[in-house]
Enzyme design. Structure first.
Site, mmCIF file in Angstrom:
data_model
loop_
_atom_site.group_PDB
_atom_site.id
_atom_site.type_symbol
_atom_site.label_atom_id
_atom_site.label_comp_id
_atom_site.label_asym_id
_atom_site.label_seq_id
_atom_site.Cartn_x
_atom_site.Cartn_y
_atom_site.Cartn_z
ATOM 1 N N CYS A 192 -10.318 -4.473 0.748
ATOM 2 C CA CYS A 192 -11.370 -3.461 0.832
ATOM 3 C C CYS A 192 -12.327 -3.594 -0.360
ATOM 4 O O CYS A 192 -12.080 -4.377 -1.287
ATOM 5 C CB CYS A 192 -10.754 -2.062 0.874
ATOM 6 S SG CYS A 192 -10.104 -1.476 -0.715
ATOM 7 N N GLU A 237 -3.191 -4.680 -2.875
ATOM 8 C CA GLU A 237 -3.784 -5.596 -3.838
ATOM 9 C C GLU A 237 -3.843 -4.976 -5.226
ATOM 10 O O GLU A 237 -3.474 -5.592 -6.222
ATOM 11 C CB GLU A 237 -5.202 -5.999 -3.416
ATOM 12 C CG GLU A 237 -5.276 -6.668 -2.051
ATOM 13 C CD GLU A 237 -5.553 -5.688 -0.927
ATOM 14 O OE1 GLU A 237 -4.839 -4.655 -0.810
ATOM 15 O OE2 GLU A 237 -6.482 -5.948 -0.150
ATOM 16 N N CYS A 247 -10.738 -2.856 -3.834
ATOM 17 C CA CYS A 247 -9.874 -3.956 -4.269
ATOM 18 C C CYS A 247 -10.694 -5.162 -4.680
ATOM 19 O O CYS A 247 -10.359 -5.844 -5.649
ATOM 20 C CB CYS A 247 -8.896 -4.330 -3.160
ATOM 21 S SG CYS A 247 -7.597 -3.089 -2.927
ATOM 22 N N CYS A 249 -4.005 0.716 -2.577
ATOM 23 C CA CYS A 249 -3.891 -0.487 -1.757
ATOM 24 C C CYS A 249 -2.882 -1.462 -2.355
ATOM 25 O O CYS A 249 -2.609 -1.445 -3.559
ATOM 26 C CB CYS A 249 -5.241 -1.178 -1.639
ATOM 27 S SG CYS A 249 -6.504 -0.187 -0.823
ATOM 28 N N ASN A 260 0.846 -1.190 0.000
ATOM 29 C CA ASN A 260 0.000 0.000 0.000
ATOM 30 C C ASN A 260 0.886 1.246 0.000
ATOM 31 O O ASN A 260 1.975 1.260 0.572
ATOM 32 C CB ASN A 260 -1.008 -0.006 1.154
ATOM 33 C CG ASN A 260 -0.421 -0.212 2.525
ATOM 34 O OD1 ASN A 260 0.575 -0.895 2.701
ATOM 35 N ND2 ASN A 260 -1.051 0.371 3.535
ATOM 36 N N ILE A 261 0.397 2.268 -0.693
ATOM 37 C CA ILE A 261 1.139 3.511 -0.853
ATOM 38 C C ILE A 261 0.186 4.654 -0.528
ATOM 39 O O ILE A 261 -0.751 4.923 -1.284
ATOM 40 C CB ILE A 261 1.689 3.650 -2.291
ATOM 41 C CG1 ILE A 261 2.559 2.437 -2.634
ATOM 42 C CG2 ILE A 261 2.463 4.961 -2.444
ATOM 43 C CD1 ILE A 261 2.872 2.289 -4.109
ATOM 44 N N GLU A 262 0.424 5.277 0.631
ATOM 45 C CA GLU A 262 -0.466 6.348 1.080
ATOM 46 C C GLU A 262 -0.080 7.691 0.467
ATOM 47 O O GLU A 262 1.014 7.865 -0.065
ATOM 48 C CB GLU A 262 -0.428 6.454 2.608
ATOM 49 C CG GLU A 262 -1.007 5.246 3.295
ATOM 50 C CD GLU A 262 -1.008 5.340 4.798
ATOM 51 O OE1 GLU A 262 -1.707 4.535 5.425
ATOM 52 O OE2 GLU A 262 -0.309 6.204 5.378
#
Length: 129
Positions: A86, A55, A89, A53, A42-44
């Site tokens: 989520c 996935e 995803c 996310c 995941n990359i915020e």
């Protein structure tokens, strides 16, 4: 590739997560019919809605390399039970019709589900006609 091996790949990619806000690292790995594995984390972003996310990162990497026949996806996080994708995803998983989803946590818990179990009434290309 065995399920546990795919989970281990996801676990490795989890370490690359960029999560300065939530501190919630997630890793994913997708297996293609050709046997290749693509991982993601995941990359915020400070603008939360543009966060990606793990996935979707793994799936998008595979697709961007020309792999569209995806056969399994593993996702892992430091959660009490197996980490579940989520809603966004789940819809991307459904788009590429990934038949096997392996949800795991760092404590060794795993749950394997089918796409139909994960998202029983997925929106599909058939709904566009």
């Amino acid at each position: 590739m065995q399920d546990k091996e795919l989970v281990e790949v996801a676990k490795k990619f989890r370490e690359n997560a960029y999560v300065p806000y939530s501190k919630f690292k997630v890793g994913a790995a997708v297996l293609t019919k050709s046997g290749k594995v693509y991982g993601g984390c995941n990359i915020e972003n400070s603008s939360y809605p543009v966060t990606n996310c793990a996935e979707r990162t793994a799936i998008f990497k595979a697709v961007s390399e020309g792999e569209k026949d995806l056969v399994a996806l593993a996702v892992i996080a430091d959660t009490d039970g197996p980490c579940s994708p989520c809603g966004a995803c789940r819809q991307v998983i459904a788009e590429f019709r990934i038949p096997k989803i392996i949800m795991a946590n760092l404590k060794g818990a795993e749950k394997v589900v089918t796409l139909e179990e994960l998202l029983p009434f997925a929106f599909s290309p058939d709904d566009l006609t």
